[in-house]
Design a protein around this motif. Structure first.
Motif, PDB file in Angstrom:
ATOM      1  N   ASP A 387     -79.616   4.121 -26.176  1.00 56.93           N
ATOM      2  CA  ASP A 387     -79.035   3.483 -27.518  1.00 56.93           C
ATOM      3  C   ASP A 387     -80.352   2.870 -28.211  1.00 56.93           C
ATOM      4  O   ASP A 387     -80.186   2.998 -29.737  1.00 56.93           O
ATOM      5  CB  ASP A 387     -78.094   2.482 -27.066  1.00 56.93           C
ATOM      6  N   LYS A 388     -81.275   2.552 -27.740  1.00 59.10           N
ATOM      7  CA  LYS A 388     -82.271   1.813 -28.603  1.00 59.10           C
ATOM      8  C   LYS A 388     -83.263   2.734 -29.047  1.00 59.10           C
ATOM      9  O   LYS A 388     -83.867   2.567 -30.122  1.00 59.10           O
ATOM     10  CB  LYS A 388     -82.992   0.869 -27.735  1.00 59.10           C
ATOM     11  N   HIS A 389     -83.683   3.839 -28.294  1.00 53.03           N
ATOM     12  CA  HIS A 389     -84.613   4.627 -28.679  1.00 53.03           C
ATOM     13  C   HIS A 389     -84.332   6.250 -28.857  1.00 53.03           C
ATOM     14  O   HIS A 389     -84.970   7.027 -29.327  1.00 53.03           O
ATOM     15  CB  HIS A 389     -85.707   4.817 -27.595  1.00 53.03           C
ATOM     16  N   GLY A 390     -82.860   6.586 -28.755  1.00 53.86           N
ATOM     17  CA  GLY A 390     -82.402   7.921 -28.817  1.00 53.86           C
ATOM     18  C   GLY A 390     -82.356   8.546 -29.790  1.00 53.86           C
ATOM     19  O   GLY A 390     -82.881   9.700 -30.207  1.00 53.86           O
ATOM     20  N   LYS A 391     -82.126   7.741 -31.130  1.00 54.37           N
ATOM     21  CA  LYS A 391     -81.950   8.558 -32.523  1.00 54.37           C
ATOM     22  C   LYS A 391     -83.453   9.016 -32.947  1.00 54.37           C
ATOM     23  O   LYS A 391     -83.434  10.054 -33.640  1.00 54.37           O
ATOM     24  CB  LYS A 391     -81.556   7.372 -33.258  1.00 54.37           C
ATOM     25  N   ASP A 392     -84.465   8.346 -32.424  1.00 54.40           N
ATOM     26  CA  ASP A 392     -85.892   8.608 -33.055  1.00 54.40           C
ATOM     27  C   ASP A 392     -86.510   9.717 -32.151  1.00 54.40           C
ATOM     28  O   ASP A 392     -87.636  10.055 -32.243  1.00 54.40           O
ATOM     29  CB  ASP A 392     -86.566   7.374 -33.101  1.00 54.40           C
ATOM     30  N   LEU A 394     -84.545  12.647 -30.248  1.00 49.99           N
ATOM     31  CA  LEU A 394     -83.632  13.418 -29.826  1.00 49.99           C
ATOM     32  C   LEU A 394     -84.507  14.718 -28.969  1.00 49.99           C
ATOM     33  O   LEU A 394     -83.882  15.297 -27.863  1.00 49.99           O
ATOM     34  CB  LEU A 394     -82.968  13.876 -30.607  1.00 49.99           C
ATOM     35  N   LEU A 429     -76.760  10.186 -25.642  1.00 50.81           N
ATOM     36  CA  LEU A 429     -77.677  10.672 -26.803  1.00 50.81           C
ATOM     37  C   LEU A 429     -77.102  11.732 -27.821  1.00 50.81           C
ATOM     38  O   LEU A 429     -77.454  11.680 -28.894  1.00 50.81           O
ATOM     39  CB  LEU A 429     -78.528  11.800 -25.818  1.00 50.81           C
ATOM     40  N   LYS A 431     -74.362  11.336 -29.421  1.00 52.76           N
ATOM     41  CA  LYS A 431     -73.953  10.284 -30.710  1.00 52.76           C
ATOM     42  C   LYS A 431     -74.776  10.303 -31.727  1.00 52.76           C
ATOM     43  O   LYS A 431     -74.661  10.083 -32.822  1.00 52.76           O
ATOM     44  CB  LYS A 431     -73.530   9.093 -30.059  1.00 52.76           C
ATOM     45  N   HIS A 432     -76.313  10.679 -31.484  1.00 52.74           N
ATOM     46  CA  HIS A 432     -77.063  10.467 -32.530  1.00 52.74           C
ATOM     47  C   HIS A 432     -77.295  12.087 -32.987  1.00 52.74           C
ATOM     48  O   HIS A 432     -78.017  12.047 -33.926  1.00 52.74           O
ATOM     49  CB  HIS A 432     -78.478  10.183 -31.919  1.00 52.74           C
ATOM     50  N   SER A 434     -76.029  15.139 -35.416  1.00 55.07           N
ATOM     51  CA  SER A 434     -75.291  15.465 -36.623  1.00 55.07           C
ATOM     52  C   SER A 434     -73.793  15.706 -36.374  1.00 55.07           C
ATOM     53  O   SER A 434     -73.708  16.269 -35.182  1.00 55.07           O
ATOM     54  CB  SER A 434     -75.952  16.389 -37.482  1.00 55.07           C
ATOM     55  N   CYS A 465     -68.879   7.051 -24.055  1.00 60.49           N
ATOM     56  CA  CYS A 465     -69.643   7.975 -24.687  1.00 60.49           C
ATOM     57  C   CYS A 465     -68.773   8.852 -25.341  1.00 60.49           C
ATOM     58  O   CYS A 465     -69.264   9.407 -26.542  1.00 60.49           O
ATOM     59  CB  CYS A 465     -70.473   8.903 -23.444  1.00 60.49           C
TER      60      CYS A 465
END
Length: 558
Positions: A387-392, A394, A429, A431-432, A434, A465
């Motif tokens: 949740d903290k680092h997944g978006k950046d 992937l 992961l 959910k990050h 598109s 999730c």
């Protein structure tokens, strides 16, 4: 046995073999064959072993049959303790304090006290102090008869010309064992601390590791009375810093507030020696483990250069505490539990270069932990990190998860456990991704497979999730909801019905509260409750209402 050791076969020998075969090897059929050929029939202990296995396997009809054919009369094994006094051994059985053994116990305690005094108790040798602590434990049961004796102990402690760590240990023990003595012990601790030197500050802080809140508070308040503390002249010391720092992050706010004042008086930096914090992670008291975990994360945030080495230490501690001992007891589970808590709390301070190391550790070891609670906490730690680092990250994390899911299983049982966790990580992961990414559909299918796992922790995680992924499933909404409702009402296994209700709640939350009416969910559940011919339908409907209430909260209120 008869040929090699010239021992005649007895029922006790056979009972032991049967118990081992059933409980350790789970060879029920082979055991029954042995029993039928032995001739002497079943005894009570053999029956109990068989009943255990039948119960675990859910064969309740077999349990009833065995109980009916063999009238088992259970007898509780009585626990006991013993004390050596004046070279005689005295044994006390459970409940004897309340019954006929009362006077024997009182007489023995007097012998213990006299013996300790004869050996120079108040010079405080380690062995004599341990004996005193045992005595105080017994006094705590009947302290109304020993008021004078406990007061006598405290008077002798305070009048001793040499103040040592053991003096404080006894007072802390009295305070923990007999809470009604707070009014007497508190002032005694303060008076004791007034005579301590700066090198005795660290031993005086041993009370911050106590289980009882009032002991920790009494310790901190008494420590403030030490002249070196009140004058802010304590030299920098790792043990002192560690104890106050742990108290500063105590889960009880009242303790943390007193510790903050003490930390200001200490007036030194914590530094980068975390050895005391790592030891506290395996402390027997839960409050200490939690405080040490939070305290470690704070210093890691202040000194990020120590993070990599600290992670390596955490992983080595996990390995040390893994497995079972010779007694087949997993005594290291609480140490592994707090490592999961530390990783969860450290999510914010992790850097990109730390992610592969942490995820590899989780997948290679932690997700297959034999303890359900530890395994669940490790999954939660991984979700928090994602949740903290997944978006950046992937492109960094997806290959790690996909590589594991695509490889062949060498150990089916271990693989299944780890796969459940990795699928949940993939869902967290995803959910990050598109909205139109085709990976989302594959991830949803894998989550729906895992949600059948008969574990409430896993089902909750999968449900969470699923919700954010529903933005990509709008076109398949009706078929997805219908599929889950069908599983809620018709699945043969309770675990699958329970999993389907968790999945349904997650999906409905993702699609929005209006989907309850749009896809006829409420109508189907009401019909299920009224279904007289199917207990499964009624049970499934109730489970679904329960999960929807928990997931949607106020939105689902009538």
């Amino acid at each position: 046995m008869e040929n090699a050791y010239v021992l005649c076969q007895q029922t006790t020998h056979l009972t032991t073999i049967i118990d081992l075969m059933i409980k350790l090897a789970r060879k029920l059929n082979e055991t029954i064959n042995i029993i039928t050929t032995m001739g002497s029939g079943l005894n009570d202990f053999m029956c109990k072993s068989i009943l255990d296995v039948y119960g675990v396997r859910g064969k309740w009809e077999s349990v009833a049959t065995v109980k009916k054919e063999k009238d088992i009369k259970t007898k509780k094994v009585v626990g006991c303790s013993w004390i050596e006094a004046k070279r005689d051994l005295f044994v006390f059985k459970e409940n004897e304090v309340v019954h006929h053994g009362r006077q024997d116990m009182y007489s023995t305690l007097r012998l213990v006290m006299w013996g300790l005094e004869d050996e120079g108790l108040f010079g405080f040798s380690k062995d004599s102090t341990q004996g005193l602590l045992v005595t105080i434990n017994y006094m705590s049961i009947t302290h109304h008869l020993y008021n004078g004796r406990v007061e006598h102990i405290m008077e002798r402690i305070l009048s001793s010309p040499k103040k040592t760590r053991l003096h404080g240990d006894v007072l802390y023990h009295v305070l923990g064992a007999i809470p009604s003595y707070q009014g007497s012990v508190g002032p005694a601790l303060n008076e004791l601390c007034l005579g301590l030197q700066s090198e005795e500050v660290a031993p005086a802080l041993s009370g911050v590791y106590a289980k009882d809140l009032h002991v920790r508070l009494a310790c901190l308040n008494a420590t403030k009375c030490i002249p070196a503390i009140s004058s802010r002249s304590v030299p920098q010391d790792v043990e002192i810093a560690t104890s106050i720092w742990i108290a500063l992050h105590d889960p009880e706010k009242s303790v943390a507030e007193v510790a903050e004042d003490l930390w200001d008086r200490y007036d030194c930096e914590f530094g980068t020696d975390y050895s005391g914090l790592f030891r506290a992670l395996s402390h027997v008291n839960y409050n200490v483990r939690v405080a040490a975990s939070d305290a470690l994360v704070v210093v890691l945030d202040e000194y990020p250069d120590t993070l990599q080495e600290s992670l390596a230490t955490l992983f080595s501690l996990y390995i040390r505490d893994s497995g079972v001992g010779e007694d087949m007891i997993d005594s290291g589970w609480f140490g592994r539990q707090v490592i999961a808590m530390a990783l969860h709390a450290a999510a914010d301070v992790l850097r990109t270069k730390d992610l592969p190391v942490v995820m590899t550790f989780l997948i290679s070891r932690a997700l297959a932990d034999t303890n359900v609670d530890v395994r669940g906490r490790m999954i939660n730690a991984g979700i928090m990190i994602i949740d903290k680092h997944g978006k950046d990250n992937l492109s960094l994390l997806f290959p790690i998860f996909e590589n594991y899911l695509n490889k062949k299983a060498s150990d089916e049982e271990k693989y299944d456990l780890v796969r459940e966790g990795v699928v949940i990580f993939t869902g967290a992961l995803a959910k990050h991704l598109s909205k139109d990414d085709p990976k989302v559909h594959a991830v949803v299918e894998k989550l729906l497979e895992v949600i059948n796992t008969p574990s409430e922790a896993i089902q909750r995680a999968v449900s969470s999730c699923l919700s954010p992924l529903m933005k990509s499933k709008q076109e398949d909404a009706l078929s997805l909801v219908t599929r889950l409702l069908d599983q809620v009402m018709k699945s043969e296994k309770y675990g699958e019905r329970r999993g389907a209700t968790s999945g349904l709640a997650g999906v409905i939350k993702g699609f929005g509260i209006s989907s309850l009416k749009k896809y006829g969910v409420a109508t189907v559940l009401r019909e299920g409750l009224a279904h007289r011919n199917s207990a499964k339908c009624r049970e499934g409907s109730l489970l679904a209402f329960e999960c929807l209430c928990e997931k949607l909260r106020k939105l689902f209120e009538p």
